[in-house]
Scaffold this motif. Sequence first.
Motif, mmCIF file in Angstrom:
data_model
loop_
_atom_site.group_PDB
_atom_site.id
_atom_site.type_symbol
_atom_site.label_atom_id
_atom_site.label_comp_id
_atom_site.label_asym_id
_atom_site.label_seq_id
_atom_site.Cartn_x
_atom_site.Cartn_y
_atom_site.Cartn_z
ATOM 1 N N VAL A 3 0.824 -1.194 0.000
ATOM 2 C CA VAL A 3 0.000 0.000 0.000
ATOM 3 C C VAL A 3 0.855 1.238 0.000
ATOM 4 C CG1 VAL A 3 -1.773 1.279 1.205
ATOM 5 C CG2 VAL A 3 -1.867 -1.163 1.154
ATOM 6 N N ALA A 4 0.804 2.091 -1.086
ATOM 7 C CA ALA A 4 1.519 3.351 -1.113
ATOM 8 C C ALA A 4 0.850 4.327 -0.178
ATOM 9 C CB ALA A 4 1.508 3.912 -2.527
ATOM 10 N N GLY A 388 -1.842 -4.537 4.771
ATOM 11 C CA GLY A 388 -2.591 -4.022 3.634
ATOM 12 C C GLY A 388 -2.015 -4.572 2.344
ATOM 13 N N GLY A 389 -2.657 -4.239 1.262
ATOM 14 C CA GLY A 389 -2.161 -4.684 -0.037
ATOM 15 C C GLY A 389 -2.746 -3.856 -1.156
ATOM 16 N N SER A 390 -2.027 -3.799 -2.265
ATOM 17 C CA SER A 390 -2.549 -3.071 -3.416
ATOM 18 C C SER A 390 -1.868 -3.541 -4.687
ATOM 19 C CB SER A 390 -2.326 -1.562 -3.259
ATOM 20 O OG SER A 390 -0.943 -1.251 -3.359
ATOM 21 N N GLU A 391 -2.554 -3.365 -5.766
ATOM 22 C CA GLU A 391 -2.038 -3.461 -7.129
ATOM 23 C C GLU A 391 -2.997 -2.640 -7.967
ATOM 24 O OE1 GLU A 391 -3.275 -7.065 -9.611
ATOM 25 O OE2 GLU A 391 -2.999 -7.968 -7.635
ATOM 26 N N PRO A 392 -2.729 -2.411 -9.252
ATOM 27 C CA PRO A 392 -3.682 -1.616 -10.031
ATOM 28 C C PRO A 392 -5.106 -2.174 -9.931
ATOM 29 C CG PRO A 392 -1.648 -1.860 -11.250
ATOM 30 C CD PRO A 392 -1.512 -2.722 -10.031
ATOM 31 N N GLY A 393 -6.029 -1.324 -9.514
ATOM 32 C CA GLY A 393 -7.424 -1.728 -9.379
ATOM 33 C C GLY A 393 -7.790 -2.320 -8.039
ATOM 34 N N VAL A 394 -6.813 -2.487 -7.138
ATOM 35 C CA VAL A 394 -7.062 -3.168 -5.854
ATOM 36 C C VAL A 394 -6.373 -2.416 -4.726
ATOM 37 C CG1 VAL A 394 -6.628 -5.260 -4.488
ATOM 38 C CG2 VAL A 394 -7.235 -5.456 -6.912
#
Length: 440
Positions: A3-4, A388-394
Motif C-alpha cells: 500500500v503506497a 494491507g495490499g494493493s495493485e492496479p485496481g485493488v
Amino acid sequence: MGVALATGTPLAAQEAPAPAPEAQAVTASPELRQRAEALAAAITGNIPYDRYFAPSFRAAIPEAAFRQVRDQLTGGLGKPTRLEALVVRTPHVADFRLGFERGTAVGQIVVDPAAPHLVTGLRITGSEPREASEASIQAVVEAIRALPGATGFALARLEDGGPVPLAAHDPAMPLAIGSTFKLVILAELVRATRAGKRGWDDMVTLDGNPLPGGGYTGKPAGTRVSLRELATQMISVSDNSATDILLRALGRDKVEAMLPVIGIHDARGRNVPFLGTLEAFKLKGVEGGALGRQWEAADVAGRRALLDGAVAQAPVSAIPPSLFQDGKPIRIATVEWFASADDLLRVMDWLRRNTEGPAGAEARAVLSKNPGIAPAHAARWGWVGYKGGSEPGVINMTLLMRAKSGGWVAMAGSWNNPQAAIDEARFVGLINKAAALAAP
C-alpha cells in the motif's frame, strides 16, 4: 504488492534528527520557515526542482519519482494551496500540515543548515480528504461507498463472542485484497508455533528455487533464515520473496486449511489453490495472460496441475518487466486472493485471541512493526497491528487496534475497480480518518 502512502511515501533522502527535549523552546530558523511556506509551490513545480531540493535529495529521489508521488497526491486532493501548520522539532526540522483543494497532507521537512538552505529531507506520512476532515464514522463510510467500482468496509468491537459491528458497508462481499492475504500465512505460523510444531527461531534453508522480487531473491542456495525474520519481512514491508519462502516452508495445504479456521468464508473456493506471489505474477503476465486464461477455465484439480506444471516451469524472465507499470488492472476478479471486510475482522480477531500472553509476543511484534496509518493516528491507540495490499485496481487496509483503556477494535476496508487504477491516496486518507475517529 503494497500500500503506497499508508505509512509514508518514499520522499525521504535524509533521516531527521531526534526531537529536541520538550523542556527546550525551539524556534524555526528563517530558512526552515521559508522552505516550508514554499512547499506548495515546490510540489506544483512553480519552483524548479534543483532550486528547492538539495543534491543529496535529488540523487535519492529523482524528479520523475517525485512527480509520481505528487501526481498521486494531487489526483486525490487537488492542487496544494498553503501551509496550514508547522510544528518545529529543531531549528531546521519540522512537522507540517499542507492544505490542498480537497484535503490535507501531513509530513516532515528537513532543511540544510548551510547556504543555500535547500531541502534535504521530505516525507509525507499521511493524507486526508476534506470530506472526512470533520466527519463522523458514518460519513467516512458513505465516502467509501461513493468510490467508483466495488467497495467494502467494516468496523467492529472485538468481544469474547466475536466482532460486534459498529459501522459497515457491504461487509460480506468478497473482494480482492492484494497482499493482505499474507495474514493467512502468518495465522498458520501462529498455529504451528502454539502447537509446538514450529519455533520462531527455526531456520529455513533457501533451495535456489526462483523467487519474486524482495530481499531474498538474490540470496544463494544454502542461505539460512529464521521463520521470525521471514514473517517480519512478509508483514512489515510485504516482502514477496519472504512470503513465498514461508508459504513453501509451512505448506500450501496447511495454509489452505487455515482459511475456515480463521473465519474466511470462501463459498466459491476462489482462494484454493492458495497462490504464492510469483505464481500470481506468472498467471497475470506470462504470454499476455495465457496461463491466467487456463486458470480461469480450470477446476481446483486442474488449477493444482497448472501450478505444478506450466506455471512452475515458466521462467521468471517470462514475466514482462512492465507488469503493473501501466496502472491497468489485470484479472483482479480471478487471479487474486479474496476476502470480505467481515472475513478480515474475523482474521484479526483470531490473531488477537491466539496471541494473548507471553507466547504471543513474537506474533504481535511482527504484526505491529508497521502500523499502516499515520503516526498521529496510531498514537491515539495503545497498540496497532496492520496488513494491507494493493495493485492496479485493488487496495485493502486491515487493522487490529487496542485502545489505551484496553478494549479491542478491528477495521477493514477494500476497494476494487477492474476498469481503472484506484486513487490510493484518497482511500488511505479515509481509512486513516476512520482509525482516528474510532479511537476512544
